[in-house]
Design a protein around this motif. Structure first.
Motif, PDB file in Angstrom:
ATOM      1  N   LEU A  51       0.833  -1.206   0.000  1.00  0.00           N
ATOM      2  CA  LEU A  51       0.000   0.000   0.000  1.00  0.00           C
ATOM      3  C   LEU A  51       0.867   1.257   0.000  1.00  0.00           C
ATOM      4  O   LEU A  51       1.564   1.555   0.977  1.00  0.00           O
ATOM      5  CB  LEU A  51      -0.911   0.009   1.217  1.00  0.00           C
ATOM      6  CG  LEU A  51      -2.001  -1.075   1.175  1.00  0.00           C
ATOM      7  CD1 LEU A  51      -2.099  -1.787   2.490  1.00  0.00           C
ATOM      8  CD2 LEU A  51      -3.321  -0.474   0.772  1.00  0.00           C
ATOM      9  N   GLU A  52       0.838   1.981  -1.124  1.00  0.00           N
ATOM     10  CA  GLU A  52       1.477   3.284  -1.173  1.00  0.00           C
ATOM     11  C   GLU A  52       0.608   4.296  -0.430  1.00  0.00           C
ATOM     12  O   GLU A  52       1.096   5.113   0.332  1.00  0.00           O
ATOM     13  CB  GLU A  52       1.676   3.722  -2.625  1.00  0.00           C
ATOM     14  CG  GLU A  52       2.389   5.049  -2.777  1.00  0.00           C
ATOM     15  CD  GLU A  52       2.604   5.421  -4.226  1.00  0.00           C
ATOM     16  OE1 GLU A  52       3.406   6.344  -4.462  1.00  0.00           O
ATOM     17  OE2 GLU A  52       1.982   4.807  -5.118  1.00  0.00           O
ATOM     18  N   LYS A  53      -0.683   4.201  -0.635  1.00  0.00           N
ATOM     19  CA  LYS A  53      -1.650   5.010   0.090  1.00  0.00           C
ATOM     20  C   LYS A  53      -2.700   4.068   0.659  1.00  0.00           C
ATOM     21  O   LYS A  53      -3.308   3.289  -0.080  1.00  0.00           O
ATOM     22  CB  LYS A  53      -2.300   6.036  -0.841  1.00  0.00           C
ATOM     23  CG  LYS A  53      -3.271   6.988  -0.152  1.00  0.00           C
ATOM     24  CD  LYS A  53      -3.847   7.997  -1.133  1.00  0.00           C
ATOM     25  CE  LYS A  53      -4.830   8.940  -0.437  1.00  0.00           C
ATOM     26  NZ  LYS A  53      -5.430   9.905  -1.395  1.00  0.00           N
ATOM     27  N   GLY A  54      -2.913   4.102   1.962  1.00  0.00           N
ATOM     28  CA  GLY A  54      -3.818   3.134   2.555  1.00  0.00           C
ATOM     29  C   GLY A  54      -4.667   3.689   3.672  1.00  0.00           C
ATOM     30  O   GLY A  54      -4.221   4.527   4.459  1.00  0.00           O
ATOM     31  N   LYS A  55      -5.903   3.216   3.721  1.00  0.00           N
ATOM     32  CA  LYS A  55      -6.807   3.558   4.815  1.00  0.00           C
ATOM     33  C   LYS A  55      -7.833   2.449   4.935  1.00  0.00           C
ATOM     34  O   LYS A  55      -8.420   2.016   3.943  1.00  0.00           O
ATOM     35  CB  LYS A  55      -7.493   4.899   4.563  1.00  0.00           C
ATOM     36  CG  LYS A  55      -8.262   5.431   5.768  1.00  0.00           C
ATOM     37  CD  LYS A  55      -8.797   6.830   5.512  1.00  0.00           C
ATOM     38  CE  LYS A  55      -9.516   7.368   6.749  1.00  0.00           C
ATOM     39  NZ  LYS A  55     -10.073   8.719   6.507  1.00  0.00           N
ATOM     40  N   LYS A  68      -2.448   1.726   6.642  1.00  0.00           N
ATOM     41  CA  LYS A  68      -1.839   3.045   6.512  1.00  0.00           C
ATOM     42  C   LYS A  68      -0.941   3.107   5.282  1.00  0.00           C
ATOM     43  O   LYS A  68      -0.648   2.091   4.649  1.00  0.00           O
ATOM     44  CB  LYS A  68      -1.030   3.378   7.772  1.00  0.00           C
ATOM     45  CG  LYS A  68      -1.884   3.483   9.028  1.00  0.00           C
ATOM     46  CD  LYS A  68      -1.049   3.871  10.234  1.00  0.00           C
ATOM     47  CE  LYS A  68      -1.919   4.022  11.482  1.00  0.00           C
ATOM     48  NZ  LYS A  68      -1.120   4.401  12.661  1.00  0.00           N
ATOM     49  N   ASP A  69      -0.489   4.313   4.973  1.00  0.00           N
ATOM     50  CA  ASP A  69       0.435   4.514   3.863  1.00  0.00           C
ATOM     51  C   ASP A  69       1.734   3.746   4.118  1.00  0.00           C
ATOM     52  O   ASP A  69       2.138   3.510   5.272  1.00  0.00           O
ATOM     53  CB  ASP A  69       0.777   5.991   3.699  1.00  0.00           C
ATOM     54  CG  ASP A  69      -0.440   6.851   3.376  1.00  0.00           C
ATOM     55  OD1 ASP A  69      -1.531   6.292   3.155  1.00  0.00           O
ATOM     56  OD2 ASP A  69      -0.288   8.087   3.347  1.00  0.00           O
ATOM     57  N   ASN A  70       2.419   3.400   3.006  1.00  0.00           N
ATOM     58  CA  ASN A  70       3.759   2.795   3.069  1.00  0.00           C
ATOM     59  C   ASN A  70       3.786   1.535   3.940  1.00  0.00           C
ATOM     60  O   ASN A  70       4.599   1.405   4.865  1.00  0.00           O
ATOM     61  CB  ASN A  70       4.787   3.795   3.598  1.00  0.00           C
ATOM     62  CG  ASN A  70       4.874   5.047   2.757  1.00  0.00           C
ATOM     63  OD1 ASN A  70       4.406   5.078   1.620  1.00  0.00           O
ATOM     64  ND2 ASN A  70       5.465   6.084   3.295  1.00  0.00           N
ATOM     65  N   CYS A  89      -7.463   3.960  -1.761  1.00  0.00           N
ATOM     66  CA  CYS A  89      -6.207   3.263  -1.523  1.00  0.00           C
ATOM     67  C   CYS A  89      -5.483   3.024  -2.856  1.00  0.00           C
ATOM     68  O   CYS A  89      -6.119   2.808  -3.888  1.00  0.00           O
ATOM     69  CB  CYS A  89      -6.449   1.921  -0.841  1.00  0.00           C
ATOM     70  SG  CYS A  89      -7.007   2.037   0.873  1.00  0.00           S
ATOM     71  N   SER A  90      -4.160   3.042  -2.806  1.00  0.00           N
ATOM     72  CA  SER A  90      -3.378   2.758  -4.007  1.00  0.00           C
ATOM     73  C   SER A  90      -2.219   1.841  -3.663  1.00  0.00           C
ATOM     74  O   SER A  90      -1.703   1.858  -2.544  1.00  0.00           O
ATOM     75  CB  SER A  90      -2.857   4.057  -4.637  1.00  0.00           C
ATOM     76  OG  SER A  90      -1.970   4.719  -3.749  1.00  0.00           O
TER      77      SER A  90
END
Length: 285
Positions: A51-55, A68-70, A89-90
């Motif tokens: 996850l580069e961007k996560g929630k 979470k991110d990273n 998310c990405s």
């Protein structure tokens, strides 16, 4: 008895026979602008979320993690998990069976097993920037399938796994014995496969071509637990999975776990958790 749902690699997204045991997708394509909610299930493969961007929220064998991110999640075959991801998310989702590596790729398989010993990695930003291009390369090779693309994918996976192993080891004062670590990983793998039918440390020692004394020496050195204690933990974990993920009666779960005497199973469970199976279900479901 109805079992916890087991998901298999989605062949829809595998572009050739070479990838019966591997796939990678962009999370943005999977989410398509919508939140994802996956109830409790298992996989028969390694499931990797980068996850580069996560929630969101991820629960793996009853341990909850904020997404979470990273971050990286690496789930072993047989583990039970539920997942909630927000639409924005990405990153990447990888599905990978142990068979993706040939029997000759012992180092590669070892990297995967070692990395999978830990389920969750929170990676510092600059370190994550080293990992992300590896995923981009894997995705491009998977998509384009140029000459020797599988070898490039495996090489990049090794880079990913080595970086995760470094994350595991960065706070350790000394390096563990690699032979002992490999035997421990093999033992934990065997527990996932055989816990319903084999509950004695001597059985696993035999499978590993070790004596019971050698197996206990390894587990005590590396995790400060006896082999029998790890077996007990595996029995309890599988029991908890079924208590929380199904509506089966306790006697059915006891039978599934290999206990003909339900009273013994209840006493065993209560001794090690402080709850009867039914009380555990009511309190934690």
């Amino acid at each position: 008895m109805e079992k916890i749902p087991v998901r298999r690699i989605d062949a829809t997204f595998n572009k050739s026979d070479s990838f019966q045991h591997f796939s990678i997708r962009h999370l943005s394509d999977l989410l398509s602008g919508k939140d994802m909610v996956q109830p409790l299930h298992r996989h028969d493969f390694f499931h990797i979320l980068v996850l580069e961007k996560g929630k969101g929220l991820h629960a793996i064998d009853f341990k909850k993690y904020d997404v979470k991110d990273n971050s990286v999640f690496l789930i072993r075959p047989g583990q039970a998990h539920s997942l909630e991801l927000k639409a924005d998310c990405s990153g990447y989702m990888i599905q990978l069976t142990a068979d993706f590596y040939s029997s000759d790729d012992k180092n590669n398989s070892s990297f995967l097993r070692k990395a999978a010993y830990q389920n969750h990695y929170a990676i510092e930003g600059n370190k994550f920037k080293k990992v992300l291009p590896v995923l981009v390369s894997i995705f491009e090779e998977y998509k384009n399938q140029q000459e020797n693309y599988t070898e490039i994918i495996k090489a990049n996976l090794n880079i990913l796994f080595v970086e995760l192993i470094r994350e595991q080891n960065k706070n350790q004062q000394s390096k563990t014995n690699s032979y002992a670590q490999e035997r421990l990983e093999e033992f934990l793998e065997l527990l996932e496969i055989h816990i319903l039918t084999h509950k004695q440390a001597s059985s696993y020692a035999k499978m590993l071509h070790l004596t019971s004394y050698q197996l206990n020496a390894i587990t005590k050195t590396l995790v400060n637990k006896t082999a029998s204690e790890l077996i007990t933990e595996a029995i309890l974990l599988e029991s908890k999975r079924y208590l929380l993920a199904t509506t089966h009666q306790v006697n059915q779960i006891a039978g599934y776990m290999g206990y003909d005497d339900v009273s013994y199973f209840i006493r065993f469970f209560k001794k090690h958790t402080g709850f009867s199976p039914e009380t555990f279900r009511q309190n934690f479901k």
